[in-house]
Scaffold this motif. Structure first.
Motif, PDB file in Angstrom:
ATOM      1  N   PHE A  70      32.310 -39.690  74.678  1.00  0.00           N
ATOM      2  CA  PHE A  70      32.892 -39.940  75.993  1.00  0.00           C
ATOM      3  C   PHE A  70      32.653 -41.352  76.516  1.00  0.00           C
ATOM      4  CE2 PHE A  70      32.233 -35.344  75.744  1.00  0.00           C
ATOM      5  CZ  PHE A  70      33.528 -34.915  75.964  1.00  0.00           C
ATOM      6  N   VAL A  71      32.381 -42.292  75.607  1.00  0.00           N
ATOM      7  CA  VAL A  71      32.427 -43.696  76.016  1.00  0.00           C
ATOM      8  C   VAL A  71      33.889 -44.059  76.297  1.00  0.00           C
ATOM      9  CG1 VAL A  71      30.346 -44.390  74.789  1.00  0.00           C
ATOM     10  CG2 VAL A  71      32.535 -44.360  73.584  1.00  0.00           C
ATOM     11  N   PRO A  72      34.126 -45.158  77.021  1.00  0.00           N
ATOM     12  CA  PRO A  72      35.529 -45.487  77.375  1.00  0.00           C
ATOM     13  C   PRO A  72      36.475 -45.533  76.187  1.00  0.00           C
ATOM     14  CG  PRO A  72      34.008 -46.836  78.631  1.00  0.00           C
ATOM     15  CD  PRO A  72      33.170 -46.066  77.665  1.00  0.00           C
ATOM     16  N   ASP A  73      36.011 -46.038  75.039  1.00  0.00           N
ATOM     17  CA  ASP A  73      36.900 -46.125  73.880  1.00  0.00           C
ATOM     18  C   ASP A  73      36.609 -45.021  72.860  1.00  0.00           C
ATOM     19  OD1 ASP A  73      34.406 -47.070  73.241  1.00  0.00           O
ATOM     20  OD2 ASP A  73      35.143 -48.614  71.864  1.00  0.00           O
ATOM     21  N   HIS A  76      36.856 -38.661  72.940  1.00  0.00           N
ATOM     22  CA  HIS A  76      36.922 -37.675  74.033  1.00  0.00           C
ATOM     23  C   HIS A  76      37.288 -36.281  73.520  1.00  0.00           C
ATOM     24  CE1 HIS A  76      36.579 -40.619  77.361  1.00  0.00           C
ATOM     25  NE2 HIS A  76      37.187 -41.426  76.495  1.00  0.00           N
ATOM     26  N   LYS A  89      39.175 -42.081  65.904  1.00  0.00           N
ATOM     27  CA  LYS A  89      37.799 -42.579  65.944  1.00  0.00           C
ATOM     28  C   LYS A  89      36.873 -41.788  65.015  1.00  0.00           C
ATOM     29  CE  LYS A  89      38.441 -45.689  69.219  1.00  0.00           C
ATOM     30  NZ  LYS A  89      38.169 -47.126  69.056  1.00  0.00           N
ATOM     31  N   ASN A  92      33.099 -42.490  65.275  1.00  0.00           N
ATOM     32  CA  ASN A  92      32.402 -41.780  66.345  1.00  0.00           C
ATOM     33  C   ASN A  92      32.154 -40.321  65.978  1.00  0.00           C
ATOM     34  OD1 ASN A  92      33.913 -44.140  67.587  1.00  0.00           O
ATOM     35  ND2 ASN A  92      32.709 -43.497  69.349  1.00  0.00           N
TER      36      ASN A  92
END
Length: 254
Positions: A70-73, A76, A89, A92
């Motif tokens: 849930f970092v900006p990039d 999510h 991603k 991530n």
């Protein structure tokens, strides 16, 4: 996170754990060295430290997963986009998977604490009958792990099945010993009862192996019988076809 923060976060976690262990393990070792022989049991303080450590590991793993997702990039929670037909991603997601298994380690440490205090300070027979259950549980876990590397191995499968049956029947045995249906309580301090329960565990294992062996034999017999019927049908079909050919040949000659 493929940046400095993504490496600083796990680095901080391991530094924190390493510093805590650098205090805990020497303290535990020195305490044991100063105790007389036969009194090597750790005080409750050290067990509470293990519980705190497991809880901390779970918390750090949760923070790591949330940070990766849930970092900006970050992704999510999205792994694949159908619109673009591409993964989202994956770096991530790989880091999140690492944190997830790191958290499983913490969960195991907490469960170990709970299992330890499940029989802590209980009578000898109560402790012993629960410790025998660990043998079946560990056997199932070990055989399952081996099956990951040795797929479709019938010996491992039968071993796991036998130990699973043993685990189930032993739960009933624990219930009968600690909470007898006839109301006659066992002497939980008597050494003879502990010896008898150990023999019962071996009998439970023998019965589990016998059940699996009988079921294997019955399955083999069913397969052989079905295969035999299929063979008879196939032979009958061959005979019919050969007789039909003979009739056709006779009709051609006439």
């Amino acid at each position: 996170m493929a940046n400095f923060k993504g490496h600083a976060l796990p680095g901080s976690c391991f530094l924190l754990l390493g510093l805590c262990w650098s205090v805990m393990y020497p303290l535990r070792h020195c305490w044991r060295r100063r105790q007389p022989k036969g009194r090597q049991k750790l005080p409750l303080f050290f067990n509470r430290i293990d519980l705190t450590e497991g809880t901390l590991i779970i918390f750090l793993a949760f923070v790591g997963i949330m940070a990766e997702q849930f970092v900006p990039d970050g992704p999510h929670g999205h792994l694949y986009l159908r619109e673009t037909k591409s993964w989202v991603k994956l770096m991530n997601w790989q880091h999140s998977t690492m944190y997830f298994f790191f958290g499983i380690w913490g969960i195991v440490k907490v469960l170990r604490f709970l299992f330890y205090f499940h029989v802590h300070m209980r009578p000898p027979l109560d402790t012993h009958i629960h410790s025998l259950l660990f043998v079946a549980v560990f056997g199932v876990a070990a055989s399952t792990l081996l099956e990951v590397f040795m797929r479709d191995n019938i010996l491992l499968e039968l071993l796991r099945v036998s130990l699973t049956i043993l685990q189930g029947s032993w739960f009933f045995q624990i219930g009968f010993v600690l909470y007898p249906l006839n109301g006659v309580q066992w002497d939980l301090q008597a050494h003879d009862n502990t010896m008898f329960v150990t023999m019962c565990f071996c009998w439970h294992l023998a019965v589990a192996l016998l059940i699996v062996g009988i079921n294997y034999w019955m399955g083999w017999c069913c397969v052989q019988r079905c295969a035999g019927k299929g063979g008879d049908i196939e032979i009958g079909m061959r005979k019919t076809s050969s007789s039909q050919k003979a009739l056709l040949q006779d009709s051609d000659e006439e």
